[in-house]
Enzyme design. Structure first.
Site, mmCIF file in Angstrom:
data_model
loop_
_atom_site.group_PDB
_atom_site.id
_atom_site.type_symbol
_atom_site.label_atom_id
_atom_site.label_comp_id
_atom_site.label_asym_id
_atom_site.label_seq_id
_atom_site.Cartn_x
_atom_site.Cartn_y
_atom_site.Cartn_z
ATOM 1 N N GLU A 158 0.831 -1.206 0.000
ATOM 2 C CA GLU A 158 0.000 0.000 0.000
ATOM 3 C C GLU A 158 0.872 1.264 0.000
ATOM 4 O OE1 GLU A 158 -4.166 -1.324 2.019
ATOM 5 O OE2 GLU A 158 -2.574 -0.805 3.413
ATOM 6 N N GLU A 234 -6.671 -7.416 -0.888
ATOM 7 C CA GLU A 234 -7.209 -7.386 0.472
ATOM 8 C C GLU A 234 -8.696 -7.078 0.393
ATOM 9 O OE1 GLU A 234 -5.248 -4.928 3.338
ATOM 10 O OE2 GLU A 234 -3.249 -5.713 2.852
#
Length: 591
Positions: A158, A234
């Site tokens: 991320e 995710e």
């Protein structure tokens, strides 16, 4: 030669089209004796892959000292998954987030005051390289290209939520390639322009993370990577909890519906989390959006498998959804792990913290109160002591940038608590002859996400009476690692349950089973079972019990030590057969 690869808008494995149906299970949040149980339940749900992060601070707790044993046996976990017929996705980024302490970065990095994190700062890169020199060779035999189960490896995590240093990302990518990683590489980011611009690399598969709005999220990914396979790395099917909040849950049917949206789109999916596990010890992280928010010990996450490994309503709803798109056969689950109520346990011994300092800590002198990291301490507590001159009347005690929660004592009497999220000063009077000031600071977990990642612990700037800084301090680091040195006394007066102090209880176990430590009546502290740090407890909630996996118990006598900061209205605890995660708050999935 690549075994798992991208071919147009699909994935193939050994030449055959495959959809990755994965669930996150963190080996470092589950006792090794239960790895097989959790992985079998993942497979029984119809999944073909397990995903795990790799926390740097778990494997290099001190610079140059590496650990890959016990709960840190990454190789053993991957091998077990492979034995059970599961593919493995590994995310060994220097940073993992994961609501884990410091996002997986080791605290000792902060001993270098000029270090810049998660960028192409040469000092930071040198530390990453030294770590990868040890970590990556352990993964090479486990790659699918070498006959192992690992099909993909992540480049950072991320990153677009943090920065845009493509030179840094390329350094990490090259570091993986040059050390022999020849399986599919990928990045994962939120589905926004900023995040995908900052966190992706050309010629590396881009994936996205989200919990709802499937069509919009994949559409944004396709703007940047038209024609590539869709992958939600995710899928946030639940959520985590902070102290002083309610326990988060998400409707099972809503989670299953969004999963079906992904399946209908032809996407591959990784459930984050499939089984959350536990933030044992001092491993919980913290967030800081508007204020500092530490994460609780439980990492239940309202996952398909709950914290203690049992299938939930969400598990069955997800399996039902998957059965519409794949032949997953009949459900065959391992036998449930037994739970046991061991009943009330009496606390019989006490050791006052202030009387034990020289047994469990080394005193350090300094002009200024220093943060933990400068003293070589990573976790736990730290005690600051100085002598105040008097008389002083009605002055305010300020702890400038205290991280995170401080108990203040004047001549041994507690004056109050100063907290990072509510740093109100304390009024105090100092007698003519002066007084001893003690400040006990708890590190409640370093920030794991966002721009405030560089999170020093303890008193990070200074102590003031009104506007006057106080100098000349002694400090006792208290990482809670030498408890065998404690000297206990018999607790004769049940009304003397006050802190900060250590309390011991001995209890007998015949049949070993999972159990839950209930600390009703106790205030705040840390629990140690047979030398293993179970984690923090706090009557602020939501969590009311601590999960105790059966493998931590032993036949015969067992030792429980509580480090209690304030006190209890009862000299007893209980081991019960059902958990209490506190008051529930439903999650609105707008993420």
């Amino acid at each position: 030669m690549a075994i798992f690869k991208v071919e147009g808008d699909r994935f193939t494995y050994k030449g055959e089209q495959i959809r990755i149906l994965s669930g996150a299970v963190h080996y470092f949040r589950v006792v090794p004796a239960y790895w097989e149980d959790r992985l079998l339940k993942l497979k029984a749900c119809g999944f073909n892959t397990v995903e795990t992060y790799v926390p740097w601070n778990f494997h290099e707790p001190q610079e140059g000292y590496f650990c890959f044993e016990g709960m840190a046996d990454l190789v053993g976990f991957i091998e077990k998954a492979g034995e059970l017929g599961l593919h493995v996705i590994v995310r060994p980024s220097p940073y993992i987030c994961a609501e884990w302490e410091f996002g997986g970065l080791p605290a000792w990095l902060l001993r270098y005051p000029d270090i810049r994190l998660r960028c192409s700062d040469p000092l930071f890169l040198s530390k990453v390289d030294a770590y990868y020199d040890v970590l990556i060779p352990k993964l090479i035999p486990l790659l699918s290209t070498n006959g192992g189960p690992v099909i993909a490896v992540q480049v950072e995590n991320e990153y677009g939520s943090y920065g845009n240093d493509k030179t840094y990302l390329e350094h990490i990518r090259q570091g993986l390639l040059q050390r022999g990683i020849d399986v599919l590489l990928f990045t994962s980011d939120g589905p926004t322009d900023q995040m995908l611009q900052g966190g992706t690399l050309e010629n590396v598969l881009a994936t996205v993370n989200f919990g709802s709005q499937t069509a919009e999220s994949f559409a944004k990914l396709q703007e940047y990577r038209p024609g590539q396979p869709l992958f939600c790395m995710e899928y946030w099917n639940g959520w985590f909890d902070h102290w002083m909040e309610d326990h988060h849950t998400r409707d099972a049917m809503d989670a299953a519906r969004v999963f079906e949206d992904m399946l209908e789109a032809g996407a591959s999916v990784n459930f984050y989390m499939f089984h959350g596990g536990t933030n044992f010890g001092f491993t919980n992280g913290a967030n800081h959006i508007k204020a500092y928010e530490p994460t609780i010990t439980s990492y239940d996450y309202d996952s398909p498998l709950n914290e203690w490994g049992e299938p939930t309503e969400k598990y069955y709803a997800i399996r039902e959804s998957l059965s519409k798109y794949a032949d997953i056969g009949q459900l065959e689950l391992p036998e449930p792990k037994p739970k046991k109520n061991y009943g009330i346990v009496k606390v019989t011994e006490r050791a006052d913290l202030f009387g034990q300092l020289n047994l469990i800590s080394e005193e350090i002198y300094s002009v200024c109160p220093e943060p933990m990291e400068k003293l070589g301490q990573a976790y736990g507590f730290i005690l600051y002591t100085t002598q105040l001159s008097g008389p002083r009347n009605g002055q305010e005690l300020h702890l400038q940038e205290v991280h995170d929660r401080a108990q203040v004592f004047l001549n041994g009497t507690e004056l109050g608590v100063i907290e990072r999220w509510n740093p109100q000063p304390l009024k105090m009077d100092v007698p003519h002859e002066g007084a001893r000031l003690d400040i006990l600071v708890e590190n409640m977990g370093r920030i794991n996400y966002g721009p405030l990642l560089k999170d020093y612990k303890g008193i990070t700037e200074g102590v003031r009476l009104d506007n006057q800084f106080q100098f000349s301090w002694s400090m006792h680091p208290l990482p809670m690692e030498r408890l065998e040195q404690l000297q206990f006394e018999v607790l004769s007066d049940c009304n003397s349950i006050e802190g900060p102090a250590f309390y011991k209880a001995i209890f007998h176990v015949g049949e070993i089973a999972d159990t839950f430590l209930s600390l009703e009546g106790w205030s705040k502290g840390v629990a140690f079972l047979n030398g293993f740090n179970l984690g923090r407890y706090w009557n602020a909630g939501p969590q009311k019990t601590l999960y105790v996996p059966g493998p931590l118990l032993r036949h015969g006598d067992n030792e429980l030590i509580l480090f209690e900061l304030h006190g209890s209205n009862s000299a007893e605890v209980a081991f019960v057969d059902a958990p209490d995660l506190g008051k529930v708050a439903a999650v609105t999935p707008e993420f």
